[in-house]
Structure formats: C-alpha cells, structure tokens
Design a protein around this motif. Structure first.
Motif, PDB file in Angstrom:
ATOM      1  N   ARG A 137       0.809  -1.216   0.000  1.00 44.64           N
ATOM      2  CA  ARG A 137       0.000   0.000   0.000  1.00 44.64           C
ATOM      3  C   ARG A 137       0.844   1.269   0.000  1.00 44.64           C
ATOM      4  N   ARG A 138       2.154   1.112   0.008  1.00 41.09           N
ATOM      5  CA  ARG A 138       3.050   2.266   0.063  1.00 41.09           C
ATOM      6  C   ARG A 138       3.348   2.744  -1.355  1.00 41.09           C
ATOM      7  N   PRO A 139       3.063   4.013  -1.681  1.00 44.34           N
ATOM      8  CA  PRO A 139       3.285   4.495  -3.056  1.00 44.34           C
ATOM      9  C   PRO A 139       4.751   4.537  -3.449  1.00 44.34           C
ATOM     10  N   HIS A 140       5.610   4.871  -2.501  1.00 41.00           N
ATOM     11  CA  HIS A 140       7.037   4.974  -2.796  1.00 41.00           C
ATOM     12  C   HIS A 140       7.826   4.349  -1.648  1.00 41.00           C
ATOM     13  N   ALA A 141       8.833   3.556  -1.992  1.00 42.60           N
ATOM     14  CA  ALA A 141       9.695   2.932  -0.992  1.00 42.60           C
ATOM     15  C   ALA A 141      11.119   3.437  -1.165  1.00 42.60           C
ATOM     16  N   ARG A 142      11.835   3.551  -0.066  1.00 44.68           N
ATOM     17  CA  ARG A 142      13.200   4.067  -0.101  1.00 44.68           C
ATOM     18  C   ARG A 142      14.191   2.979  -0.512  1.00 44.68           C
ATOM     19  N   GLU A 143      15.194   3.370  -1.280  1.00 48.74           N
ATOM     20  CA  GLU A 143      16.239   2.443  -1.707  1.00 48.74           C
ATOM     21  C   GLU A 143      17.516   2.607  -0.886  1.00 48.74           C
ATOM     22  N   ILE A 144      17.652   3.767  -0.231  1.00 47.57           N
ATOM     23  CA  ILE A 144      18.875   4.074   0.515  1.00 47.57           C
ATOM     24  C   ILE A 144      18.639   3.881   2.009  1.00 47.57           C
ATOM     25  N   LEU A 145      19.543   3.166   2.671  1.00 41.18           N
ATOM     26  CA  LEU A 145      19.436   2.946   4.098  1.00 41.18           C
ATOM     27  C   LEU A 145      20.037   4.122   4.859  1.00 41.18           C
ATOM     28  N   ALA A 146      19.301   4.616   5.851  1.00 41.49           N
ATOM     29  CA  ALA A 146      19.843   5.605   6.777  1.00 41.49           C
ATOM     30  C   ALA A 146      20.476   4.863   7.952  1.00 41.49           C
ATOM     31  N   TRP A 147      21.277   5.590   8.733  1.00 38.19           N
ATOM     32  CA  TRP A 147      21.937   4.942   9.871  1.00 38.19           C
ATOM     33  C   TRP A 147      20.918   4.411  10.865  1.00 38.19           C
ATOM     34  N   LYS A 148      19.805   5.143  11.059  1.00 34.20           N
ATOM     35  CA  LYS A 148      18.782   4.685  11.993  1.00 34.20           C
ATOM     36  C   LYS A 148      18.125   3.397  11.492  1.00 34.20           C
ATOM     37  N   ASP A 149      18.022   3.236  10.166  1.00 35.07           N
ATOM     38  CA  ASP A 149      17.494   1.994   9.596  1.00 35.07           C
ATOM     39  C   ASP A 149      18.412   0.824   9.934  1.00 35.07           C
ATOM     40  N   ILE A 150      19.704   1.053   9.775  1.00 38.14           N
ATOM     41  CA  ILE A 150      20.692   0.004  10.041  1.00 38.14           C
ATOM     42  C   ILE A 150      20.643  -0.430  11.501  1.00 38.14           C
ATOM     43  N   VAL A 151      20.560   0.546  12.398  1.00 39.18           N
ATOM     44  CA  VAL A 151      20.497   0.233  13.834  1.00 39.18           C
ATOM     45  C   VAL A 151      19.232  -0.546  14.152  1.00 39.18           C
ATOM     46  N   PHE A 152      18.104  -0.099  13.615  1.00 45.82           N
ATOM     47  CA  PHE A 152      16.831  -0.761  13.893  1.00 45.82           C
ATOM     48  C   PHE A 152      16.836  -2.202  13.393  1.00 45.82           C
ATOM     49  N   ILE A 153      17.291  -2.408  12.167  1.00 47.64           N
ATOM     50  CA  ILE A 153      17.334  -3.764  11.612  1.00 47.64           C
ATOM     51  C   ILE A 153      18.312  -4.630  12.395  1.00 47.64           C
ATOM     52  N   GLY A 154      19.450  -4.057  12.770  1.00 42.10           N
ATOM     53  CA  GLY A 154      20.430  -4.804  13.550  1.00 42.10           C
ATOM     54  C   GLY A 154      19.896  -5.246  14.895  1.00 42.10           C
ATOM     55  N   VAL A 155      19.174  -4.357  15.568  1.00 40.90           N
ATOM     56  CA  VAL A 155      18.579  -4.706  16.873  1.00 40.90           C
ATOM     57  C   VAL A 155      17.484  -5.756  16.694  1.00 40.90           C
ATOM     58  N   MET A 156      16.657  -5.589  15.684  1.00 39.73           N
ATOM     59  CA  MET A 156      15.601  -6.565  15.427  1.00 39.73           C
ATOM     60  C   MET A 156      16.180  -7.945  15.113  1.00 39.73           C
ATOM     61  N   GLN A 157      17.357  -7.965  14.495  1.00 39.68           N
ATOM     62  CA  GLN A 157      17.977  -9.235  14.131  1.00 39.68           C
ATOM     63  C   GLN A 157      18.304 -10.080  15.357  1.00 39.68           C
ATOM     64  N   THR A 158      18.512  -9.441  16.514  1.00 40.35           N
ATOM     65  CA  THR A 158      18.816 -10.205  17.731  1.00 40.35           C
ATOM     66  C   THR A 158      17.668 -11.140  18.106  1.00 40.35           C
ATOM     67  N   LEU A 159      16.444 -10.791  17.719  1.00 41.42           N
ATOM     68  CA  LEU A 159      15.292 -11.644  18.033  1.00 41.42           C
ATOM     69  C   LEU A 159      15.389 -12.989  17.331  1.00 41.42           C
ATOM     70  N   ALA A 160      16.147 -13.031  16.224  1.00 43.22           N
ATOM     71  CA  ALA A 160      16.283 -14.270  15.460  1.00 43.22           C
ATOM     72  C   ALA A 160      17.116 -15.313  16.190  1.00 43.22           C
ATOM     73  N   LEU A 161      17.724 -14.945  17.317  1.00 46.78           N
ATOM     74  CA  LEU A 161      18.429 -15.932  18.134  1.00 46.78           C
ATOM     75  C   LEU A 161      17.452 -16.941  18.729  1.00 46.78           C
ATOM     76  N   VAL A 162      16.177 -16.548  18.800  1.00 44.72           N
ATOM     77  CA  VAL A 162      15.138 -17.453  19.301  1.00 44.72           C
ATOM     78  C   VAL A 162      14.627 -18.297  18.138  1.00 44.72           C
ATOM     79  N   PRO A 163      14.679 -19.620  18.236  1.00 41.60           N
ATOM     80  CA  PRO A 163      14.196 -20.474  17.143  1.00 41.60           C
ATOM     81  C   PRO A 163      12.749 -20.170  16.779  1.00 41.60           C
ATOM     82  N   GLY A 164      12.478 -20.134  15.478  1.00 39.21           N
ATOM     83  CA  GLY A 164      11.129 -19.861  15.002  1.00 39.21           C
ATOM     84  C   GLY A 164      10.942 -18.444  14.513  1.00 39.21           C
ATOM     85  N   VAL A 165      11.827 -17.530  14.937  1.00 34.02           N
ATOM     86  CA  VAL A 165      11.690 -16.131  14.520  1.00 34.02           C
ATOM     87  C   VAL A 165      12.095 -15.963  13.059  1.00 34.02           C
TER      88      VAL A 165
END
Length: 264
Positions: A137-165
């Motif tokens: 539903r998003r008309p335009h999506a960003r192609e360039i990662l900002a530093w805050k995007d990198i931090v957010f994705i990196g922190v979210m990745q820690t959840l994948a330590l739990v099996p099933g995530v």
C-alpha cells in the motif's frame, strides 16, 4: 545419523536459511517429530558453512566492492562508493553478536522447545504479514538505508536468536516496516547473513572443541554440498520470485505451521 537424514536436514538448512520461515526451527522440529537422533554440532557447522559459501558466491561482486570501498574509506577517512553499506553490515551485526555470545547457553538449553517455536512462528508470521501489507500500500519505498534503519534492523535481528523467529524473516520485516523497498531490504538482509552465519559457525566450533564427538566425514561432506547447492538455488529463486510475487505465501506457510503445531 544416516544418509537419508543427512540429505533431508541439509536440504532443510539450505532451503530455509534465506527464506523467512526459520531454518533453526525446522532443524529442531523435523528430528523431534520424526524421532531422529540429534544431528550433532559438527553437522550444524558444515551445513551452515554450505549456506555461507552460497551467499558469498551469489554476492561475490558486491562483496568485493564493499571490501574495496571499506578499505579506501578507512585509508582516506571519507565515504567512498559503497563504504556506508559496508559499515552498515558491520554495525548491524554487533547487536546479534553481543547477545548471541552472552546468551548462547540459555538459547541452546531453554529456547529450543516446540512450544516456543509454535508461538514465535505465529507471532512473527503475523508481523511479516503486516509488513507485506504496508509495503503493497506504500506508493514509494526508499532504496537508501539511513543509519537509523541500520540500527533498527540490527537490533531486530537479535530476536532471530530465538528459534522460530527467522533471521531473514525478521530483518526483512524490519526493513519493510520502516519503508525500505523489497530490493534494498533483501539485499541488506542477505549481506547481514554473512557475518552472522560466520559468527554462528565460530560459536559451534567452540562447542565442538569443548565436546569430543565422533563424526562421519562422508556424511559431513554430503551435508556441506547439499546445503550449499540448495541454498544457492533458493537465493536465486527467492530474489527472482519477488519481482513478480509478494511474500504473503510465506506468511500463510508460517501461520499454517504454527496452527498445526498448536493442534499437536
């Protein structure tokens, strides 16, 4: 572990490592539900190495560029080419590296139950579904990662330590939720997998060093080859398929698997 078990588990690792369905969950569920003996740490190492070789080979040109620009960035002390993306991969890996090292025993001993896998499969399946709907539903999506995007994705990745995530699942979900395009999200998620898989292999090797295990070299070679080839073909299929389809089928699969486990 026999030849059939080796083939099946290597295929599971190779196919599910880069799909948003959690390879760790499937490697736990299949032996438990089928009554197979544990495959052992040595097998886990070789199948992870197979998937690592697959993703490195697929992105070999990008990785070469990242390493070159990263080196020039350090030497010349300024942003050059893809050096920001290289720093992003490094920065995005730090949270999962810290949490994985600090809680590896707790994760290995207390979070590998079918109950936990059931709920993480369902919850993160729903989150992926929400992210997919927002993306469509998003008309335009960003192609360039900002530093805050990198931090957010990196922190979210820690959840994948739990099996099933699912490591790829949660990083793709995070990227889509913050407005990145599918292409940018998947590329960053897959590049992040390289240091993460490397770290996981190192941790498993430490476990092997601490536990003397008998291994069948023939089965280990078969596991490495099968996981590597299946992972490479899966990456090609996944990236090409997303040009014409959404990730909703993976959402449906996660919900179906989670509900089936609840019924069991």
């Amino acid at each position: 572990m026999d030849f059939i078990q080796t083939i099946v588990l290597a295929l599971i690792q190779g196919i599910s490592e880069f799909l948003p369905i959690s390879s760790s969950a499937h490697l736990i569920l299949v032996p438990k539900l089928s009554g197979w003996t544990d495959q052992g740490l040595a097998f886990d190492v070789v199948v992870h190495m197979g998937t690592l070789v697959a993703v490195v080979y697929y992105y070999k040109h990008i990785i070469s560029q990242l390493l070159s620009d990263f080196y020039l960035c350090i030497v010349e002390r300024k942003t050059i080419g893809e050096s920001k993306l290289a720093w992003g991969v490094l920065l995005g890996t730090i949270p999962v590296g810290i949490f994985g090292f600090l809680f590896k025993d707790f994760i290995a001993n207390d979070l590998r139950s079918i109950e936990i896998i059931t709920y993480t499969t369902l919850v993160f399946g729903v989150l992926l579904g929400i992210a997919v709907l927002l993306d469509t539903r998003r008309p335009h999506a960003r192609e360039i990662l900002a530093w805050k995007d990198i931090v957010f994705i990196g922190v979210m990745q820690t959840l994948a330590l739990v099996p099933g995530v699912s490591r790829s699942g949660v990083t793709i979900t995070a990227g889509l939720l913050i407005g990145l395009s599918k292409k940018a999200t998947i590329q960053f998620a897959f590049l992040l997998s390289i240091p993460v898989i490397t770290l996981s292999v190192l941790l498993i090797l430490i476990g092997i060093y601490q536990q003397q295990q008998m291994v069948d070299l023939t089965l280990l070679v078969v596991g490495f080859v099968v996981s590597g080839i299946s992972a490479y073909l899966t990456i090609i299929f996944f990236i090409r398929a997303l040009n014409t389809m959404s990730m909703m089928p993976f959402v449906v699969y996660r919900l179906f698997l989670g509900i089936s486990l609840l019924m069991l």
